[in-house]
Design an enzyme around this catalytic site. Structure first.
Site, PDB file in Angstrom:
ATOM      1  N   ASN A  69      -1.712  -9.345  -3.368  1.00 12.27           N
ATOM      2  CA  ASN A  69      -0.529  -9.876  -3.758  1.00 12.27           C
ATOM      3  C   ASN A  69      -0.361 -11.224  -3.426  1.00 12.27           C
ATOM      4  OD1 ASN A  69       2.132  -9.990  -2.256  1.00 12.27           O
ATOM      5  ND2 ASN A  69       0.951  -8.739  -1.113  1.00 12.27           N
ATOM      6  N   VAL A  71       3.157 -12.590  -3.940  1.00 13.75           N
ATOM      7  CA  VAL A  71       4.560 -12.591  -4.666  1.00 13.75           C
ATOM      8  C   VAL A  71       5.080 -13.887  -4.182  1.00 13.75           C
ATOM      9  CG1 VAL A  71       6.700 -11.470  -4.443  1.00 13.75           C
ATOM     10  CG2 VAL A  71       4.710 -10.006  -4.910  1.00 13.75           C
ATOM     11  N   ASN A  99      13.634  -8.518   7.169  1.00 12.59           N
ATOM     12  CA  ASN A  99      12.422  -9.091   7.602  1.00 12.59           C
ATOM     13  C   ASN A  99      12.495 -10.546   7.046  1.00 12.59           C
ATOM     14  OD1 ASN A  99       9.927 -10.355   6.103  1.00 12.59           O
ATOM     15  ND2 ASN A  99       9.257  -8.371   7.433  1.00 12.59           N
ATOM     16  N   ASN A 126       8.630 -12.442  10.103  1.00  9.71           N
ATOM     17  CA  ASN A 126       7.360 -12.352   9.309  1.00  9.71           C
ATOM     18  C   ASN A 126       6.734 -13.972   9.594  1.00  9.71           C
ATOM     19  OD1 ASN A 126       5.406 -12.848   7.821  1.00  9.71           O
ATOM     20  ND2 ASN A 126       6.287 -12.558   5.770  1.00  9.71           N
ATOM     21  N   CYS A 129       3.752 -16.662   7.454  1.00  8.64           N
ATOM     22  CA  CYS A 129       3.848 -17.723   6.315  1.00  8.64           C
ATOM     23  C   CYS A 129       3.666 -19.048   6.721  1.00  8.64           C
ATOM     24  CB  CYS A 129       5.302 -17.671   5.770  1.00  8.64           C
ATOM     25  SG  CYS A 129       6.612 -17.185   6.944  1.00  8.64           S
ATOM     26  N   THR A 192      -1.013  -8.559   5.503  1.00  7.40           N
ATOM     27  CA  THR A 192      -1.929  -8.375   4.695  1.00  7.40           C
ATOM     28  C   THR A 192      -3.069  -9.215   5.173  1.00  7.40           C
ATOM     29  OG1 THR A 192      -0.763 -10.034   3.169  1.00  7.40           O
ATOM     30  CG2 THR A 192      -0.642  -7.585   2.693  1.00  7.40           C
ATOM     31  N   GLY A 242      -0.528  -0.644   7.483  1.00  6.97           N
ATOM     32  CA  GLY A 242      -1.539  -1.286   6.840  1.00  6.97           C
ATOM     33  C   GLY A 242      -2.429  -0.058   6.478  1.00  6.97           C
ATOM     34  N   GLY A 243      -2.216   0.260   5.004  1.00  6.23           N
ATOM     35  CA  GLY A 243      -2.936   1.342   4.498  1.00  6.23           C
ATOM     36  C   GLY A 243      -2.457   2.625   4.562  1.00  6.23           C
ATOM     37  N   THR A 265       2.075  -0.172   0.387  1.00  4.15           N
ATOM     38  CA  THR A 265       1.405   0.010  -0.752  1.00  4.15           C
ATOM     39  C   THR A 265       1.313   1.351  -1.330  1.00  4.15           C
ATOM     40  OG1 THR A 265       0.146  -1.900  -0.289  1.00  4.15           O
ATOM     41  CG2 THR A 265      -0.807  -0.551  -1.996  1.00  4.15           C
TER      42      THR A 265
HETATM   43  C1  LIG Z   1       3.851  -6.725  -2.998  1.00  2.66           C
HETATM   44  C2  LIG Z   1       3.884  -6.736  -1.457  1.00  2.66           C
HETATM   45  C3  LIG Z   1       5.061  -7.574  -0.906  1.00  2.66           C
HETATM   46  C4  LIG Z   1       5.016  -7.848   0.543  1.00  2.66           C
HETATM   47  N1  LIG Z   1       5.947  -8.487   1.038  1.00  2.66           N
HETATM   48  C5  LIG Z   1       6.150  -8.758   2.377  1.00  2.66           C
HETATM   49  C6  LIG Z   1       7.120  -9.489   3.010  1.00  2.66           C
HETATM   50  O1  LIG Z   1       8.111 -10.027   2.140  1.00  2.66           O
HETATM   51  N2  LIG Z   1       7.299  -9.664   4.091  1.00  2.66           N
HETATM   52  C7  LIG Z   1       6.414  -9.223   5.063  1.00  2.66           C
HETATM   53  O2  LIG Z   1       6.522  -9.196   6.313  1.00  2.66           O
HETATM   54  N3  LIG Z   1       5.456  -8.323   4.516  1.00  2.66           N
HETATM   55  C8  LIG Z   1       5.233  -8.095   3.251  1.00  2.66           C
HETATM   56  N4  LIG Z   1       4.120  -7.287   2.677  1.00  2.66           N
HETATM   57  C9  LIG Z   1       3.402  -6.891   3.679  1.00  2.66           C
HETATM   58  C10 LIG Z   1       3.656  -5.148   3.805  1.00  2.66           C
HETATM   59  O3  LIG Z   1       4.882  -5.358   4.540  1.00  2.66           O
HETATM   60  C11 LIG Z   1       2.426  -4.787   4.839  1.00  2.66           C
HETATM   61  O4  LIG Z   1       2.630  -5.442   5.870  1.00  2.66           O
HETATM   62  C12 LIG Z   1       1.181  -4.668   4.196  1.00  2.66           C
HETATM   63  O5  LIG Z   1       1.016  -4.503   2.718  1.00  2.66           O
HETATM   64  C13 LIG Z   1       0.312  -3.509   4.747  1.00  2.66           C
HETATM   65  O6  LIG Z   1       0.909  -2.421   4.645  1.00  2.66           O
HETATM   66  P1  LIG Z   1       0.284  -1.524   3.438  1.00  2.66           P
HETATM   67  O7  LIG Z   1      -1.390  -1.466   3.358  1.00  2.66           O
HETATM   68  O8  LIG Z   1       0.937   0.004   3.612  1.00  2.66           O
HETATM   69  O9  LIG Z   1       0.902  -2.020   2.299  1.00  2.66           O
HETATM   70  C14 LIG Z   1       4.150  -7.352   1.395  1.00  2.66           C
HETATM   71  C15 LIG Z   1       3.188  -6.510   0.752  1.00  2.66           C
HETATM   72  C16 LIG Z   1       2.957  -6.342  -0.585  1.00  2.66           C
HETATM   73  C17 LIG Z   1       1.952  -5.258  -1.123  1.00  2.66           C
END
Ligand SMILES: Cc1cc2nc3c(=O)[nH]c(=O)nc-3n(C[C@H](O)[C@H](O)[C@H](O)COP(=O)(O)O)c2cc1C
Length: 303
Positions: A69, A71, A99, A126, A129, A192, A242-243, A265
């Site tokens: 992603n 976004v 966050n 976070n 960035c 990510t 993470g996953g 996710t």
């Molecule tokens: C579409 C999307 C948007 C995300 N937006 C943010 C965000 O705004 N701030 C943040 O710290 N992490 C964001 N993340 C990261 C997730 O919070 C998480 O750290 C990462 O996806 C790993 O976990 P998962 O594999 O369970 O998704 C985003 C992830 C996805 C997929």
């Protein structure tokens, strides 16, 4: 009923399962499906001091066992969040985590000060960035960048502070130690992993931003490894993510050293997945006569 509660930086979570930032909005899409108070907590969509439209589409690309992603932190801004979403979240949810992202230290400070005066329970920083003053390099890839932003926010708020680490580094423990030294109350990881996909017909990247962040089951072993490394390196609590898609994944993450988990996710393909993980952990505790999650956390013994 087993006791699934967990205390992080003085904040009591009724269970260790939290919705991950950016994958649960601000809870609004899920209230029709189930009471969002069933979750231990919600990490809200990443917010910046000013509203942001995010990146142009396409912003999502599918991958094997995950998604990419870009976004680009689309959000209504800290004040919009406080006025529009927070009152309902406080009424309907458990622990509410804001966050926060920023392009400059001043952005982070302004956001932290505004949230300090609000009713959010915790702030999650976070640091994945870009820092505009460092030519767009990510804050969290050097101990210096991570320290600078953690120190600034620590001085701007007395709210419990979680610093969320990026996995796009060589040695995650150096970053974890740096933010611990600056007063982080807890760390969460992983954000990510930077990735890219290319459309072989157009010969262009699938994402308009060219690159994006990989999440979902594909990143799980990387996350387990990093949580385990950090568990051995710092003394503050760790929130692992993470996953994670199943309760077995959550237990594995806890054995690695996480005292709570975030699910991201997996919610896109099954909005009920956090509830299934909560039920699975409860059943596992009952079957194995586990009285407290502290009997699991960090209990993986290296060979
Ligand atoms: C579409 C999307 C948007 C995300 N937006 C943010 C965000 O705004 N701030 C943040 O710290 N992490 C964001 N993340 C990261 C997730 O919070 C998480 O750290 C990462 O996806 C790993 O976990 P998962 O594999 O369970 O998704 C985003 C992830 C996805 C997929």
């Amino acid at each position: 009923m087993v006791d699934m509660s967990v205390r992080i930086a003085g904040v009591e979570f009724p269970n260790p399962v939290i919705a991950a930032s950016g994958t649960y909005g601000n809870g609004e899409c899920y209230t029709d499906l189930y009471p969002i108070s069933k979750l231990g907590g919600i990490s809200c969509k990443g917010m910046t001091i000013e509203p942001k439209l995010g990146n142009p589409p396409p912003r999502i690309a599918e991958t094997y066992s995950g998604i990419l992603n870009s976004v680009g932190l689309q959000n209504i801004g800290v004040h919009g969040f406080i006025d529009y979403y927070l009152p309902t979240l406080k009424e309907e949810g458990n622990v509410i985590i804001a966050n926060v992202a920023g392009a400059t230290v001043d952005d982070y400070i302004a956001a932290a000060e505004a949230l300090d005066a609000s009713s959010v329970d915790m702030i999650e920083l976070n640091i994945s960035c870009p820092n505009v003053k460092a030519g767009g390099a990510t804050w969290g890839v050097t101990p210096e960048g991570a320290s600078e932003v953690t120190r600034a926010v620590r001085n701007a708020t007395s709210k419990p502070l979680i610093v969320k680490l990026t996995p796009n580094v060589t040695d995650i423990t150096m970053i974890a130690k740096a933010v611990e030294a600056e007063g982080a109350d807890a760390i969460s990881l992983i954000n990510t992993l930077l990735g890219m996909r290319i459309d072989i017909k157009t010969r262009r990247p699938i994402l308009k931003n060219n690159m994006g962040g990989l999440s979902g089951p594909a990143v799980f072993p990387v996350a387990v490894r990093m949580v385990h490394q950090c568990y051995k390196a710092v003394n503050i609590p760790i929130i692992g993510m993470g996953g994670i898609s199943t309760w077995e994944d959550a237990i594995e993450m806890m054995l690695a050293g996480a005292c709570a988990v975030q699910i991201g996710t997996a919610i896109f393909s099954d909005p009920y997945s956090p509830l299934k993980v909560i039920d699975g952990i409860a059943e596992y505790m009952e079957k194995n006569d586990i009285k407290s999650l502290s009997e699991i956390v960090g209990q993986c013994q290296d060979w």
